[in-house]
Design an enzyme around this catalytic site. Structure first.
Site, mmCIF file in Angstrom:
data_model
loop_
_atom_site.group_PDB
_atom_site.id
_atom_site.type_symbol
_atom_site.label_atom_id
_atom_site.label_comp_id
_atom_site.label_asym_id
_atom_site.label_seq_id
_atom_site.Cartn_x
_atom_site.Cartn_y
_atom_site.Cartn_z
ATOM 1 N N ASP B 11 0.804 -1.272 -0.026
ATOM 2 C CA ASP B 11 0.265 0.000 0.105
ATOM 3 C C ASP B 11 0.985 1.182 -0.050
ATOM 4 O O ASP B 11 2.037 1.333 0.646
ATOM 5 C CB ASP B 11 -1.023 -0.002 1.134
ATOM 6 C CG ASP B 11 -2.015 -1.093 1.065
ATOM 7 O OD1 ASP B 11 -2.139 -1.619 -0.037
ATOM 8 O OD2 ASP B 11 -2.549 -1.352 2.166
ATOM 9 N N GLU B 130 -13.407 -4.173 -1.080
ATOM 10 C CA GLU B 130 -13.143 -4.002 0.232
ATOM 11 C C GLU B 130 -14.487 -4.310 0.843
ATOM 12 O O GLU B 130 -15.454 -3.504 0.745
ATOM 13 C CB GLU B 130 -12.838 -2.515 0.473
ATOM 14 C CG GLU B 130 -11.321 -2.013 -0.152
ATOM 15 C CD GLU B 130 -11.105 -0.690 -0.362
ATOM 16 O OE1 GLU B 130 -12.133 0.139 0.172
ATOM 17 O OE2 GLU B 130 -10.028 -0.654 -0.979
#
Lengths: 216, 255
Positions: B11, B130
């Site tokens: 990330d 997500e």
């Protein structure tokens, strides 16, 4: 004479990755769609991802189908990668029936969606599989797998597979749930890899290096 | 049997590799190039970059990072975060990405899935989900890196996106992400059951048993690992050996 390596640009495929892999191997190259430049190649790399019919049209629009076929007949070393390999064949049944470059006899068909034990297979098949060499490999002086002595796992991502008419054209396959899928094909000076050598770590770089080192 | 893929998930915020918990509370780890190269050399089967603030600010800064990475990392690179259009996808692919992972933009406009798949092939279109647990067997789709509710049911969304031509699913459990408590196995199982495209389980790996569980019990095709790698709690070479000992098929990596 140093080898004149050409990566064909026809708006399909990840040209940066393949060019960086060729560069990493220490070779100079051009990325082009120019007929004249391609006609002077000693080595042609035909990349490609996406759909067969679309890619074939893009080649034709640029008149590149003819120049590739001419180069193949002249004995120029040609390497088709992934969809680029599939384009070497006679025809594909991906989204309708499409004619290919007809340099290697055979067709391009969907990977079966179910195996012999009735397991449902996930398509596209994505992942690293080991190349299984066939006895046809040893007959070749120009060997894409030359000097690779460790396990040959390479990266595949595809939904369609090549089916050469002449099984002698298959130099390696891989085993996908007991389906033997052609991974490397060869007919004279024409080579195809179903996997992405430019995305297959050191093994892949060695394969590219071997190809770029081929003499006449 | 297919071979399990081990994916290093990185990330990104600005120029840095970061790590959070539940996709929040971010800590800087370091230079993404350094880590990507290290993971490549240790045999990562793929690399995933997600720009975790791009969606919020409607921009993506990843092209430069991807370009540098692609010059010395020769495994597939998936890039996500802030991708809104065919132009964004083209830019990233031209920078060396092999696939794009899209969440927010395809939730707003599901036809973008077909557009990307038709132009670049399904293999390029990774559906980034997500998911947050609502009840025992219900999960809700979130966007903008776990910040925004959508009201969409994960399983219904998986079916719709698969039919529109997604080629793969990156499935992150917001509840488990960064916790090292294990993957959300039930979520992964339900998603795998309801699609015929490969599923990457992401979020929560703390031990090799977690990996075993999500592969054997939930049919994951790949696992994305972040925390354990970034904090050097396990290295990929040892992990691969342990996975082979557990009789799970993976790529044999030797140099």
């Amino acid at each position: 004479m140093s080898n004149n390596i050409i990566i064909i640009d026809y708006g399909v495929g990840n040209l940066l990755s393949i060019s960086q892999a060729v560069e990493k191997c220490g070779f100079k190259f051009s990325i082009t769609s120019d007929e004249k430049t391609i006609s002077q190649a000693s080595h042609i790399i035909l990349p490609g991802v996406g759909a067969f019919g679309y890619a074939m049209n893009e080649l034709k629009k640029r008149n590149l189908d003819k120049i590739i076929i001419q180069s193949a007949k002249k004995g120029i070393n040609i390497l088709g990668i992934c969809l680029g390999m599939q384009l070497l064949f006679n025809e594909s049944s991906e989204f309708g029936s499409h004619k290919g470059l007809e340099l290697v006899k055979g067709e391009v068909i969907p990977i079966p969606s179910i195996d012999s034990l009735k397991n449902i297979l996930k398509i596209p098949n994505i992942g690293w599989y080991e190349l299984q060499e066939t006895e046809n490999l040893e007959l070749n002086k120009k060997n894409l797998l030359f000097d690779i002595s460790y396990s040959k796992f390479v990266y595949f991502v595809h939904s369609f597979m090549c089916k050469p008419t002449n099984t002698k054209n298959i130099l390696a396959y891989y085993d996908f749930s007991e389906i033997k899928i052609p991974a490397i094909v060869k007919k004279n000076n024409i080579y195809g890899c179903q996997f992405h050598p430019e995305k297959s770590g050191e093994v892949g770089l060695n394969i590219i290096n071997n190809f770029c080192n081929f003499n006449e | 049997m297919r071979n399990l893929r081990l994916i290093a998930r990185m990330d990104i915020k600005g120029p840095n590799l970061i790590k959070g918990i539940h996709l929040e509370g971010l800590r800087i780890i370091g230079d993404p190039q350094f880590y990507a190269k290290k993971y490549y050399e240790n045999g990562a089967d793929e690399i995933i970059y997600i720009d975790i603030v791009a969606s919020l600010y409607q921009r993506s800064k990843l092209t430069q990072i991807v370009k540098k990475t692609a010059s010395n990392v020769f495994v597939p690179i998936t890039v996500g975060g802030g991708i809104r259009s065919i132009e964004d996808v083209t830019d990233l692919l031209n920078s060396g990405a092999d696939k794009v992972a899209i969440n927010t933009a395809v939730v707003k406009n599901p036809d973008l899935i077909s557009d990307v798949a038709n132009k670049f092939g399904s293999q390029c279109m990774v559906l980034n989900i997500e998911a947050k647990k609502k009840s025992k067997d219900k999960w809700e789709v979130y966007t903008d890196c776990g910040r925004e509710k959508t009201g969409k049911d994960v399983i219904e969304w998986v079916k719709e996106a698969t039919s529109k031509g997604a080629g793969e699913i990156l499935l992150t459990s917001i509840d488990n992400e960064g916790t090292q408590k294990g993957f959300d196995t039930e979520l992964t199982k339900q998603v795998s059951k309801n699609t015929n495209i490969p599923v990457i389980a992401s979020g929560g790996m703390g031990t090799i048993d977690h990996l075993y569980e999500v592969v054997i019990n939930a049919d994951a095709d790949a696992v994305a690992i972040a925390h354990l790698l970034h904090y050097n709690k396990i290295n990929l070479i040892d992990l691969r050996k342990k996975i082979i000992d557990k009789k799970i098929k993976v790529r044999i990596f030797e140099q």
